[in-house]
Design a protein around this motif. Structure first.
Motif, PDB file in Angstrom:
ATOM      1  N   ARG A  47      26.800 -29.051   9.390  1.00  0.00           N
ATOM      2  CA  ARG A  47      28.191 -29.311   9.028  1.00  0.00           C
ATOM      3  C   ARG A  47      28.910 -27.972   8.846  1.00  0.00           C
ATOM      4  N   PRO A  48      29.993 -27.733   9.591  1.00  0.00           N
ATOM      5  CA  PRO A  48      30.702 -26.446   9.452  1.00  0.00           C
ATOM      6  C   PRO A  48      31.220 -26.239   8.036  1.00  0.00           C
ATOM      7  N   VAL A  49      31.193 -25.002   7.587  1.00  0.00           N
ATOM      8  CA  VAL A  49      31.714 -24.655   6.266  1.00  0.00           C
ATOM      9  C   VAL A  49      33.240 -24.547   6.338  1.00  0.00           C
ATOM     10  N   PRO A  50      33.968 -25.296   5.509  1.00  0.00           N
ATOM     11  CA  PRO A  50      35.427 -25.186   5.517  1.00  0.00           C
ATOM     12  C   PRO A  50      35.874 -23.884   4.852  1.00  0.00           C
ATOM     13  N   ALA A  69      25.223 -18.736   4.230  1.00  0.00           N
ATOM     14  CA  ALA A  69      25.706 -17.369   4.437  1.00  0.00           C
ATOM     15  C   ALA A  69      27.201 -17.357   4.715  1.00  0.00           C
ATOM     16  N   HIS A  70      27.669 -18.309   5.528  1.00  0.00           N
ATOM     17  CA  HIS A  70      29.119 -18.430   5.752  1.00  0.00           C
ATOM     18  C   HIS A  70      29.840 -18.669   4.434  1.00  0.00           C
ATOM     19  N   ALA A  71      29.354 -19.650   3.674  1.00  0.00           N
ATOM     20  CA  ALA A  71      30.021 -20.051   2.432  1.00  0.00           C
ATOM     21  C   ALA A  71      30.003 -18.929   1.403  1.00  0.00           C
ATOM     22  N   TRP A  72      28.851 -18.281   1.232  1.00  0.00           N
ATOM     23  CA  TRP A  72      28.715 -17.213   0.243  1.00  0.00           C
ATOM     24  C   TRP A  72      29.632 -16.050   0.583  1.00  0.00           C
ATOM     25  N   SER A  82      33.085 -17.176  18.969  1.00  0.00           N
ATOM     26  CA  SER A  82      34.508 -17.306  19.300  1.00  0.00           C
ATOM     27  C   SER A  82      35.381 -16.899  18.123  1.00  0.00           C
ATOM     28  N   ARG A  83      34.912 -17.156  16.906  1.00  0.00           N
ATOM     29  CA  ARG A  83      35.693 -16.787  15.727  1.00  0.00           C
ATOM     30  C   ARG A  83      35.657 -15.277  15.494  1.00  0.00           C
ATOM     31  N   ILE A  84      34.534 -14.661  15.800  1.00  0.00           N
ATOM     32  CA  ILE A  84      34.467 -13.197  15.735  1.00  0.00           C
ATOM     33  C   ILE A  84      35.412 -12.594  16.772  1.00  0.00           C
ATOM     34  N   LEU A  85      35.361 -13.128  17.988  1.00  0.00           N
ATOM     35  CA  LEU A  85      36.237 -12.654  19.061  1.00  0.00           C
ATOM     36  C   LEU A  85      37.704 -12.872  18.700  1.00  0.00           C
ATOM     37  N   THR A 137      37.802 -13.079   7.767  1.00  0.00           N
ATOM     38  CA  THR A 137      37.434 -14.200   8.637  1.00  0.00           C
ATOM     39  C   THR A 137      36.336 -13.791   9.603  1.00  0.00           C
ATOM     40  N   MET A 138      36.443 -12.568  10.127  1.00  0.00           N
ATOM     41  CA  MET A 138      35.426 -12.097  11.067  1.00  0.00           C
ATOM     42  C   MET A 138      34.057 -11.985  10.395  1.00  0.00           C
ATOM     43  N   TRP A 139      34.025 -11.379   9.183  1.00  0.00           N
ATOM     44  CA  TRP A 139      32.736 -11.206   8.503  1.00  0.00           C
ATOM     45  C   TRP A 139      32.159 -12.544   8.046  1.00  0.00           C
ATOM     46  N   THR A 140      33.029 -13.478   7.699  1.00  0.00           N
ATOM     47  CA  THR A 140      32.547 -14.814   7.333  1.00  0.00           C
ATOM     48  C   THR A 140      31.889 -15.480   8.534  1.00  0.00           C
ATOM     49  N   ALA A 141      32.513 -15.347   9.711  1.00  0.00           N
ATOM     50  CA  ALA A 141      31.936 -15.927  10.928  1.00  0.00           C
ATOM     51  C   ALA A 141      30.626 -15.243  11.294  1.00  0.00           C
TER      52      ALA A 141
END
Length: 201
Positions: free
Chosen positions: A75-78, A31-34, A148-151, A89-93
């Protein structure tokens, strides 16, 4: 308690939980990657992460921790925030936890309206619980987690500080210590949300 402890005592439970965890973690990272890919960042696709293949998303060390101690990570999505901007960035997180909530919602609907055998109900309850846990845990606003990335996207100055902290080589250890120290409170929060969701089944 790690998953391996179930292997001898309840092999079926081990298979159900392990499969649900692997697939749920893979869907979370997909979902992050897409989302990043759709919003204009080619980085996840370049690394082969716009896929539901769990092998592309599992982290060897995180998987080992999951088996041994019951807590692990994928594994975190780069991504490249410069390609996404603040809101991208917020919606990706947010996409990861949202995907887990959607899976949990589907499980609730199936349990409530579809009618299921005892085995199917067990599988659905397991998937439901795991996805609620993943969603709530990842929304906690501490570094390295989606919250934290959303924040950070909502408050850019804080986001820059969080990014600088995450770039430090010791950040992972500090976050793990924090989770260990406050594990009781985190578990209590997750259990409360999970129990609330289960009231709808």
């Amino acid at each position: 308690m790690g998953l391996l402890s179930l292997l001898s005592s309840d092999p079926l439970a081990f298979v159900i939980i392990a499969a649900a965890l692997v697939l749920s973690l893979a869907f979370h990272e997909f979902a992050h990657a897409w989302t990043a890919d759709r919003l204009g960042d080619p980085t996840p696709r370049r690394y082969g992460r716009v896929t539901l293949n769990p092998i592309k998303h599992l982290d060897p060390f995180g998987t080992l921790l999951l088996l041994l101690v019951g807590f692990g990570f994928a594994r975190p999505v780069p991504i490249n925030p410069n390609n996404l901007g603040r809101w991208g960035t917020m919606w990706t997180a947010a996409a990861g936890p949202i995907s887990n909530l959607l899976i949990a919602l589907v499980c609730v609907l199936l349990l409530k309206f579809a009618g299921a055998s005892a085995l199917a109900a067990t599988i659905l309850m397991t998937v439901l619980s795991i996805n609620v846990v993943l969603a709530v845990f990842n929304l906690i606003p501490i570094p390295l987690l989606d919250g934290s990335r959303i924040l950070g996207a909502l408050f850019p100055s804080l986001g820059r500080s969080l990014a600088q902290f995450e770039a430090q080589p010791f950040s992972f250890v500090i976050v793990m210590v924090f989770i260990y120290l406050f594990g009781g409170q985190i578990s209590g929060l997750i259990s409360s949300v999970r129990n609330w969701v289960l009231n709808f089944v």
